[in-house]
Scaffold this motif. Structure first.
Motif: not given
Length: 518
Positions: A50-60
């Motif tokens: 539970x709790x806030x999740x960080x925004x992730x950064x993905x390179x595709x």
């Protein structure tokens, strides 16, 4: 001035990380579970704290549509609880851009590239230079779905110096290319599709002599593209379906295989008799396809993915034309086979510069929840696909609009079921499905010869030398078939091949192969 100096330093660091670019040397299961998609958010709720999740950064990898607005991205955000900012590598020279991003420490939480030999070499180089995160401990702690879903062989093959730095996405194993023939020409000459090399010669002779296409001196029994003188299906009949094949327990490059001489003599004889396109050496892929679709050629080397396009062009030019794949040909000693792909379609790693490595693994793990994975890959039942008797059939056009590029969002697959899900993609056009199905389901399993190096680990000598050796062999093979080189010079060429990296590659490959067979 300072800005230019900084840029030069950055490029220098990038260069130190780069490695030589190389040219890369896509089974059936059933789904017994419900095909009802999980409500948004439920898949991740069972595994994520539970709790806030960080925004992730993905390179595709590059794709034509923006990942961030593609429907799969929205679904995954709802299903996993992770918002992701997606960036793309450029379509042109992606390795150069990737080197710069790694060298500059850009804080991506996941980087997904194709799994070809050149990108595998980059991945290994980054890992050896300490630029990547060791994923083993993270997967042990936060990746139960990753461990359960992904083939252990693939996970093992992705290791560098005994440590796992990437989550591999397996290639779906299938045969791709074979010989595609004008069925109406066969009917006109009163013959059936050939099943042996001798029968192939007889058919090609009939096409030349009886000219069922009415082309006169422009008639071409068999056409191929010039850069591929090793003709699928014919090569398999000589036991050299892949670049490397098992010869008496050793993986051997086909040019060092005793069967190579027999293959070259056979195809060279086709050329001398006028059964193989006299212009084959100059043919581009598009040139060979034009010769077939315009009605000049009776047989072509063709990938099943090209069948609908070729058929449309053929029927437009000759409305009564019919074409089909021939069976897998048997050689004089009973050998046969089509090369079948194996290895990595994608590899996903986490750079040391990531600020959220733990969450990146949790995100990848959540994507492999059973219902989440299916909905990501092929959508929702009765919206994107229908399911009947274990077969997934796409609903068009929504499947194409919302799931056609779903494979670019994969970071590992459920390897037991994905080959079955994947078939929804070829059922978008039944001509496509029939072509794929003939080669990969109807033909016996022993006709598909899996690339034995598909799951080999990163092999430095092999990777360094493969492109050069492959080009050498193709050029030499074309000259032998065309008559520009005499077969009496084969031993001299083999000696050159060995000293140009062949011997070093042979030793390295077989040192690995000896352990892989145990």
């Amino acid at each position: 001035m300072l800005k230019n100096k900084k840029k030069m330093m950055l490029l220098a660091v990038a260069a130190s990380l780069s490695v030589t670019s190389l040219v890369g040397c896509a089974s059936k299961s059933t789904d017994t579970g419900s095909s009802t998609p999980a409500p948004a958010g439920t898949a991740a709720a069972s595994t994520a704290p539970a709790g806030p999740k960080p925004e992730l950064k993905s390179l595709q990898i590059w794709q034509k549509d923006d990942y961030n607005t593609y429907p799969v991205a929205k679904y995954l955000e709802q299903a996993t609880g992770y918002k992701v900012q997606y960036d793309m590598l450029p379509q042109d020279k992606p390795q150069d851009k990737l080197n710069i991003l790694i060298a500059s420490g850009e804080p991506y939480d996941a980087i997904t590239t194709v799994g070809s030999t050149d990108f595998k070499a980059l991945y290994a180089d980054y890992a050896k230079k300490g630029a990547l995160t060791d994923l083993g401990p993270l997967i042990d702690k936060f990746g139960p779905n990753i461990k359960a879903a992904i083939d252990p062989t693939a996970l093992e093959a992705a290791k560098i110096d005994g440590k796992l730095y990437a989550v591999p996405t397996k290639t779906t194993p299938f045969a791709g290319e074979s010989l595609y023939i004008r069925q109406d020409w066969l009917d006109k000459v009163g013959m059936k599709a050939p099943t042996t090399t001798d029968e192939l010669v007889a058919v090609l002779k009939a096409f030349k002599e009886k000219d069922p296409g009415g082309n006169g001196d422009k008639n071409i029994p068999l056409t191929v593209k010039g850069e591929a003188p090793i003709i699928p299906n014919i090569a398999g009949a000589f036991g050299i379906a892949n670049f490397w094949n098992d010869v008496n327990g050793k993986l051997t490059p086909r040019v060092l295989d005793p069967a190579y001489k027999d293959y070259v003599n056979f195809v060279g004889d086709l050329f001398k008799q006028g059964l193989l396109d006299k212009e084959f050496a100059a043919n581009k892929d598009a040139t060979a396809k034009e010769k077939f679709s315009s009605g000049k050629a009776g047989v072509i080397m063709l990938h099943w993915a090209d069948v609908p396009t070729i058929n449309d062009a053929l029927i437009k030019n000759i409305p009564t034309a019919k074409a089909t794949y021939i069976p897998t040909l048997k050689g004089k000693d009973g050998k046969m086979g089509l090369s079948a792909s194996a290895g990595f379609d994608r590899i996903t790693y986490i750079p040391k510069s990531s600020k959220h490595a733990e969450d990146a693994i949790k995100w990848m793990n959540a994507k492999l929840e059973k219902d989440t994975f299916r909905t990501m890959a092929i959508g929702e039942e009765n919206k994107h696909f229908t399911l009947k008797d274990g077969a997934y059939t796409p609903i068009l056009p929504i499947f194409t609009d919302e799931r056609n590029q779903a494979n670019n969002f994969l970071t590992g697959t459920d390897d037991k079921i994905y080959p079955t899900y994947w078939q929804a993609r070829v059922r978008k056009d039944m001509r496509l499905f029939d072509a794929w199905n003939f080669m990969n389901t109807i033909q016996p399993a022993n006709t598909r010869i899996i690339d034995p190096l598909g799951f080999a680990p990163y092999l430095p000598e092999f990777s360094k030398n493969f492109q050069q050796l492959n080009t050498m062999v193709n050029d030499y093979t074309t000259k032998l078939i065309f008559g520009a080189e005499a077969i009496t010079g084969l031993e001299a060429f083999q000696a050159k091949f060995k000293t140009s990296g062949g011997d070093a590659s042979f030793k390295e490959v077989n040192d690995w192969y000896a352990t892989a067979k145990k």
